[in-house]
Design a protein around this motif. Sequence first.
Motif, short mmCIF file in Angstrom:
data_model
loop_
_atom_site.label_atom_id
_atom_site.label_comp_id
_atom_site.label_asym_id
_atom_site.label_seq_id
_atom_site.Cartn_x
_atom_site.Cartn_y
_atom_site.Cartn_z
N VAL A 1 0.84 -1.20 0.00
CA VAL A 1 0.00 0.00 0.00
C VAL A 1 0.87 1.25 0.00
N LEU A 2 1.92 1.25 0.82
CA LEU A 2 2.82 2.40 0.86
C LEU A 2 3.54 2.57 -0.48
N ALA A 3 3.90 1.48 -1.12
CA ALA A 3 4.53 1.55 -2.44
C ALA A 3 3.59 2.22 -3.45
N LEU A 4 2.32 1.81 -3.43
CA LEU A 4 1.34 2.42 -4.34
C LEU A 4 1.13 3.90 -4.01
N ALA A 5 1.00 4.21 -2.72
CA ALA A 5 0.77 5.61 -2.32
C ALA A 5 1.96 6.49 -2.68
N ALA A 6 3.17 6.01 -2.39
CA ALA A 6 4.36 6.80 -2.69
C ALA A 6 4.56 6.96 -4.20
N THR A 7 4.27 5.90 -4.94
CA THR A 7 4.40 5.97 -6.40
C THR A 7 3.40 6.98 -6.96
N GLY A 8 2.16 6.89 -6.53
CA GLY A 8 1.13 7.83 -7.00
C GLY A 8 1.47 9.27 -6.64
N ARG A 9 1.89 9.46 -5.40
CA ARG A 9 2.23 10.81 -4.94
C ARG A 9 3.39 11.38 -5.75
N SER A 10 4.44 10.60 -5.90
CA SER A 10 5.62 11.11 -6.62
C SER A 10 5.30 11.36 -8.09
N PHE A 11 4.50 10.50 -8.69
CA PHE A 11 4.14 10.69 -10.10
C PHE A 11 3.39 12.02 -10.27
N VAL A 12 2.41 12.24 -9.43
CA VAL A 12 1.63 13.49 -9.52
C VAL A 12 2.53 14.70 -9.26
N GLN A 13 3.38 14.61 -8.24
CA GLN A 13 4.27 15.72 -7.91
C GLN A 13 5.21 16.04 -9.07
N ILE A 14 5.79 15.02 -9.65
CA ILE A 14 6.77 15.22 -10.73
C ILE A 14 6.10 15.75 -11.99
N ALA B 1 12.54 17.48 -3.15
CA ALA B 1 11.46 16.81 -2.44
C ALA B 1 10.77 15.77 -3.32
N TYR B 2 10.48 16.14 -4.55
CA TYR B 2 9.75 15.23 -5.43
C TYR B 2 10.62 14.07 -5.89
N SER B 3 11.90 14.30 -6.05
CA SER B 3 12.82 13.21 -6.38
C SER B 3 12.94 12.23 -5.20
N LEU B 4 12.94 12.77 -3.98
CA LEU B 4 12.98 11.92 -2.80
C LEU B 4 11.70 11.09 -2.69
N SER B 5 10.57 11.67 -3.04
CA SER B 5 9.32 10.90 -3.04
C SER B 5 9.40 9.75 -4.04
N ALA C 1 12.90 24.88 5.33
CA ALA C 1 12.99 25.48 3.99
C ALA C 1 13.45 24.46 2.96
N LEU C 2 14.21 23.45 3.39
CA LEU C 2 14.65 22.40 2.47
C LEU C 2 13.48 21.61 1.91
N PHE C 3 12.44 21.44 2.73
CA PHE C 3 11.31 20.59 2.35
C PHE C 3 10.00 21.34 2.52
N GLN C 4 9.90 22.49 1.84
CA GLN C 4 8.64 23.24 1.88
C GLN C 4 7.53 22.41 1.26
N HIS C 5 7.90 21.55 0.33
CA HIS C 5 6.95 20.62 -0.28
C HIS C 5 7.21 19.26 0.36
N LYS C 6 6.17 18.65 0.83
CA LYS C 6 6.30 17.41 1.60
C LYS C 6 6.74 16.22 0.75
N THR C 7 7.48 15.32 1.41
CA THR C 7 7.84 14.03 0.83
C THR C 7 7.23 12.96 1.72
N VAL C 8 7.32 11.73 1.29
CA VAL C 8 6.83 10.61 2.09
C VAL C 8 7.55 10.58 3.44
N TRP C 9 8.81 10.96 3.46
CA TRP C 9 9.62 10.85 4.67
C TRP C 9 9.71 12.16 5.46
#
Length: 145
Positions: free
Chosen positions: A28-41, A51-55, A103-111
């Motif tokens: 589930v986390l793999a699907l959520a992180a994949t979906g989130r990063s895809f949309v962000q990128i 941030a989006y590369s880290l996601s 300031a490094l992560f104004q946009h959220k990542t999974v971590w």
Amino acid sequence: MTDSQTEARVPANRVSGIGRLLIAVYGVLALAATGRSFVQIVAAFDDAPLAYSLSALAAVVYIVATVALIKRSALWYRIAWTTISFELLGVLVVGTLSLIDPALFQHKTVWSVFGQGYGFVPLVLPLLGMWWLARHPVSHDESHA
């Protein structure tokens, strides 16, 4: 060969009980992180490339960890340890940095903030994964599966 001889040669399934739950949560986390990063990128990569590369990296780690937990060979067992250890390191480093220098992560990542956006599952999951791997090492029979 009799049925009992065949059963004796087939390795016991170590993916049961809590192991199945752990794999399901990783999936589930793999699907959520994949979906989130895809949309962000796709939508706004230029806004926060780090941030989006880290996601996206987290998504790959979760996918590989999920597969590695399912597989029963010695190689996949080592891959599971490696990916889950990397995941814990990532959560700790990104979580700490996101608190120290927001300031490094104004946009959220999974971590970010130790996985706060995911109910801290990214922080707890690798600890559970390591515990489970330590309690379920690959047996000699499984190392040839």
